[in-house]
Enzyme design. Structure first.
Site, PDB file in Angstrom:
ATOM      1  N   GLN A   1      16.251  -4.979   1.704  1.00 17.62           N
ATOM      2  CA  GLN A   1      16.993  -5.274   0.480  1.00 17.62           C
ATOM      3  C   GLN A   1      18.059  -4.212   0.212  1.00 17.62           C
ATOM      4  O   GLN A   1      19.261  -4.498   0.136  1.00 17.62           O
ATOM      5  CB  GLN A   1      16.035  -5.341  -0.713  1.00 17.62           C
ATOM      6  CG  GLN A   1      16.751  -5.406  -2.061  1.00 17.62           C
ATOM      7  CD  GLN A   1      15.826  -5.272  -3.251  1.00 17.62           C
ATOM      8  OE1 GLN A   1      15.601  -6.235  -3.961  1.00 17.62           O
ATOM      9  NE2 GLN A   1      15.297  -4.076  -3.487  1.00 17.62           N
TER      10      GLN A   1
ATOM     11  N   LEU B   1      11.656   4.630  13.629  1.00 13.65           N
ATOM     12  CA  LEU B   1      11.398   5.907  12.969  1.00 13.65           C
ATOM     13  C   LEU B   1      10.273   6.696  13.624  1.00 13.65           C
ATOM     14  O   LEU B   1      10.065   7.858  13.299  1.00 13.65           O
ATOM     15  CB  LEU B   1      11.082   5.668  11.487  1.00 13.65           C
ATOM     16  CG  LEU B   1      12.253   5.159  10.639  1.00 13.65           C
ATOM     17  CD1 LEU B   1      11.778   4.820   9.224  1.00 13.65           C
ATOM     18  CD2 LEU B   1      13.367   6.193  10.602  1.00 13.65           C
TER      19      LEU B   1
ATOM     20  N   TYR C   1      -0.408   4.525   9.630  1.00 15.40           N
ATOM     21  CA  TYR C   1       0.921   4.018   9.992  1.00 15.40           C
ATOM     22  C   TYR C   1       1.925   4.347   8.894  1.00 15.40           C
ATOM     23  O   TYR C   1       3.062   4.764   9.169  1.00 15.40           O
ATOM     24  CB  TYR C   1       0.852   2.509  10.214  1.00 15.40           C
ATOM     25  CG  TYR C   1       2.196   1.878  10.467  1.00 15.40           C
ATOM     26  CD1 TYR C   1       2.807   1.983  11.717  1.00 15.40           C
ATOM     27  CD2 TYR C   1       2.848   1.169   9.465  1.00 15.40           C
ATOM     28  CE1 TYR C   1       4.045   1.403  11.962  1.00 15.40           C
ATOM     29  CE2 TYR C   1       4.086   0.590   9.694  1.00 15.40           C
ATOM     30  CZ  TYR C   1       4.681   0.706  10.949  1.00 15.40           C
ATOM     31  OH  TYR C   1       5.910   0.136  11.173  1.00 15.40           O
TER      32      TYR C   1
ATOM     33  N   SER D   1      10.657   7.646  -4.257  1.00 16.80           N
ATOM     34  CA  SER D   1      10.109   6.528  -5.037  1.00 16.80           C
ATOM     35  C   SER D   1       9.437   6.996  -6.322  1.00 16.80           C
ATOM     36  O   SER D   1       8.802   8.053  -6.359  1.00 16.80           O
ATOM     37  CB  SER D   1       9.092   5.762  -4.192  1.00 16.80           C
ATOM     38  OG  SER D   1       8.358   4.831  -4.961  1.00 16.80           O
TER      39      SER D   1
ATOM     40  N   GLU E   1       6.854   5.800  -7.368  1.00 19.42           N
ATOM     41  CA  GLU E   1       5.418   5.779  -7.115  1.00 19.42           C
ATOM     42  C   GLU E   1       4.869   7.192  -6.925  1.00 19.42           C
ATOM     43  O   GLU E   1       3.673   7.425  -7.092  1.00 19.42           O
ATOM     44  CB  GLU E   1       5.105   4.925  -5.884  1.00 19.42           C
ATOM     45  CG  GLU E   1       5.268   3.432  -6.097  1.00 19.42           C
ATOM     46  CD  GLU E   1       4.168   2.811  -6.944  1.00 19.42           C
ATOM     47  OE1 GLU E   1       3.048   3.367  -6.960  1.00 19.42           O
ATOM     48  OE2 GLU E   1       4.415   1.773  -7.585  1.00 19.42           O
TER      49      GLU E   1
ATOM     50  N   TYR F   1       1.144   5.326   0.412  1.00 21.28           N
ATOM     51  CA  TYR F   1       2.605   5.217   0.396  1.00 21.28           C
ATOM     52  C   TYR F   1       3.223   6.317  -0.452  1.00 21.28           C
ATOM     53  O   TYR F   1       4.156   7.009  -0.022  1.00 21.28           O
ATOM     54  CB  TYR F   1       3.015   3.847  -0.146  1.00 21.28           C
ATOM     55  CG  TYR F   1       4.490   3.745  -0.509  1.00 21.28           C
ATOM     56  CD1 TYR F   1       5.458   3.613   0.482  1.00 21.28           C
ATOM     57  CD2 TYR F   1       4.902   3.797  -1.845  1.00 21.28           C
ATOM     58  CE1 TYR F   1       6.806   3.524   0.153  1.00 21.28           C
ATOM     59  CE2 TYR F   1       6.241   3.713  -2.176  1.00 21.28           C
ATOM     60  CZ  TYR F   1       7.196   3.573  -1.177  1.00 21.28           C
ATOM     61  OH  TYR F   1       8.533   3.506  -1.507  1.00 21.28           O
TER      62      TYR F   1
ATOM     63  N   PHE G   1       6.486  -8.851  -2.393  1.00 15.64           N
ATOM     64  CA  PHE G   1       6.559  -7.966  -3.552  1.00 15.64           C
ATOM     65  C   PHE G   1       6.414  -8.789  -4.831  1.00 15.64           C
ATOM     66  O   PHE G   1       6.847  -9.942  -4.909  1.00 15.64           O
ATOM     67  CB  PHE G   1       7.886  -7.201  -3.553  1.00 15.64           C
ATOM     68  CG  PHE G   1       7.944  -6.116  -2.516  1.00 15.64           C
ATOM     69  CD1 PHE G   1       7.633  -4.805  -2.839  1.00 15.64           C
ATOM     70  CD2 PHE G   1       8.294  -6.415  -1.199  1.00 15.64           C
ATOM     71  CE1 PHE G   1       7.682  -3.802  -1.869  1.00 15.64           C
ATOM     72  CE2 PHE G   1       8.341  -5.425  -0.233  1.00 15.64           C
ATOM     73  CZ  PHE G   1       8.030  -4.110  -0.575  1.00 15.64           C
TER      74      PHE G   1
ATOM     75  N   GLY H   1      -2.584  -9.775  -9.448  1.00 10.18           N
ATOM     76  CA  GLY H   1      -3.586  -8.746  -9.696  1.00 10.18           C
ATOM     77  C   GLY H   1      -3.472  -8.207 -11.106  1.00 10.18           C
ATOM     78  O   GLY H   1      -3.604  -8.954 -12.090  1.00 10.18           O
TER      79      GLY H   1
ATOM     80  N   PRO I   1      -6.768  -0.085  -5.064  1.00  6.00           N
ATOM     81  CA  PRO I   1      -7.941   0.780  -5.263  1.00  6.00           C
ATOM     82  C   PRO I   1      -7.701   1.839  -6.340  1.00  6.00           C
ATOM     83  O   PRO I   1      -8.620   2.197  -7.083  1.00  6.00           O
ATOM     84  CB  PRO I   1      -8.124   1.423  -3.882  1.00  6.00           C
ATOM     85  CG  PRO I   1      -7.554   0.419  -2.930  1.00  6.00           C
ATOM     86  CD  PRO I   1      -6.376  -0.170  -3.655  1.00  6.00           C
TER      87      PRO I   1
ATOM     88  N   GLU J   1      -4.689   2.601  -9.328  1.00  2.18           N
ATOM     89  CA  GLU J   1      -3.545   1.957  -9.962  1.00  2.18           C
ATOM     90  C   GLU J   1      -2.598   2.979 -10.589  1.00  2.18           C
ATOM     91  O   GLU J   1      -3.008   4.060 -11.020  1.00  2.18           O
ATOM     92  CB  GLU J   1      -4.031   0.974 -11.043  1.00  2.18           C
ATOM     93  CG  GLU J   1      -2.946   0.166 -11.725  1.00  2.18           C
ATOM     94  CD  GLU J   1      -2.126  -0.653 -10.755  1.00  2.18           C
ATOM     95  OE1 GLU J   1      -1.052  -0.162 -10.346  1.00  2.18           O
ATOM     96  OE2 GLU J   1      -2.552  -1.769 -10.409  1.00  2.18           O
TER      97      GLU J   1
END
Length: 366
Positions: free
Chosen positions: A12, A64, A100, A130, A132, A153, A192, A215, A283, A285
């Site tokens: 994207q 990568l 990975y 990110s 996150e 991640y 997503f 979820g 697992p 949040e």
């Protein structure tokens, strides 16, 4: 003419960034992972047959995980700017593929930074960090907020973030982190949350599906429009000195809010069609992300223009047309009003049936 190298060019952000840089007069080179299935639909419209001349967009195979190829490309191309967007970027999947994810998302960044250092090339490096990474830190989050990653991640992105800072300070590399909060568009991957929702709404309206399974719908995110954010990537790279920036809208809404907007756009009651499936819960949040973009406003002179409601309309128009339904068209008006004339084929790009790749055998110098 400036030369840019983009990892993750078929994603994207990579596809929008390639379009944006081409509109700025750049020569753009993108790295694509070789696959047995075609993975270039988001950038096929940028392809120009090299036999016709005046080619400004090039594709190179790379990975990568392959240090040698990354070093070779950087040394050979000598790009003025490197935009590192490639990653295993799905948070939920990172719990299933932690090793990975760490290798590609974390070590992949280190491999590029080391290639820059060893080559001695004076280039500018952008690391796609990110929101996150903030994880459990309370909102609003800014450049000084502590990282508390809640997924493999996010942990890998924290490693990549600090690697960029370390190489900037240790080796005087122009390296900057763009800590981007959630940003969406019709080119968002279909697994997503946002794109999964808009596609499902369109299919429910068409009678092709009955339910949308989700979820945690109480989680809150700061959702923006992806093409606005690639402008910020470029702005960061034009500064006199490398710095890190938080990019978002400054507002947050719940997953439930986003879902409600998508269904309401076609006059459907979301509660009739949405069911909660525990399999989609993470697992661990991340409950609430909201950007404090004071620094971006001050230094980059950047202000977000398209919020989550308008982004939902843009995505809904695209997904409705993708399955042959008439779209209300409010999303199209939003794009026109905000001057996104540099976006090619925004309605169906990445949504239509995948056709054979337009880049057979194209490599460096083709």
């Amino acid at each position: 003419m400036k030369r840019a190298l983009i990892t993750g060019v078929t994603g994207q952000d990579g596809s929008y960034l390639a379009e944006f840089l081409l509109s700025k007069g750049y020569e753009v080179h993108g790295i694509v992972r070789k696959a047995s299935t075609f993975n270039t639909p988001r950038v096929e419209h940028l392809y120009v047959d090299p036999h016709k001349g005046d080619v400004k967009f090039f594709i190179h195979y790379g990975d990568l995980a392959d240090t040698g190829q990354l070093t070779h490309l950087i040394y050979q191309l000598e790009p003025d700017e490197i935009y590192h967007l490639g990653a295993q970027s799905h948070v939920r999947v990172s719990f299933d593929l932690p090793e990975y994810t760490a290798d590609i998302t974390g070590m992949g960044t280190l491999r590029i930074l080391e290639a820059i250092r060893r080559s001695g090339i004076r280039t500018r490096f952008y690391q796609a960090s990110s929101s996150e990474m903030f994880g459990a830190s309370p909102p609003p989050q800014n450049e000084l907020t502590a990282f508390q990653p809640r997924s493999p991640y996010a942990a890998a992105k924290v490693f990549a973030y600090w690697s960029t800072v370390n190489y900037r300070e240790a080796y005087n590399i122009f390296g900057c982190n763009g800590i981007l909060f959630n940003h969406e568009s019709p080119r968002r991957g279909e697994t997503f949350l946002t794109r999964k929702t808009t596609r499902a709404v369109a299919k429910i309206l068409a009678g092709q599906e009955d339910k949308l399974y989700l979820g945690n719908i109480s989680a809150r995110r700061d959702w923006g429009f992806a093409p606005e954010y690639v402008k910020c990537m470029w702005l960061m790279m034009q500064q006199e000195k490398p710095e890190d920036f938080v990019i978002g809208t400054g507002e947050s809404c719940s997953v439930e809010d986003f879902v409600r907007e998508a269904f309401a756009y076609v006059d459907l009651d979301w509660e009739e069609y949405v069911e909660i499936d525990p399999r989609y819960f993470r697992p661990t949040e991340v409950n609430h992300l909201q950007a404090d973009i004071s620094k971006a406003r001050s230094v980059l002179q950047w202000e977000p223009e398209i919020g989550y409601k308008d982004t939902t309309k843009i995505m809904m128009d695209a997904d409705l047309r993708a399955i042959g339904l008439e779209a209300p068209g409010e999303g199209d008006e939003i794009l026109r009003d905000h001057g996104y004339t540099w976006i090619g084929s925004h309605v169906d790009l990445g949504l239509r049936e995948i056709v054979p790749s337009a880049f057979p055998g194209q490599t460096t110098g083709a």
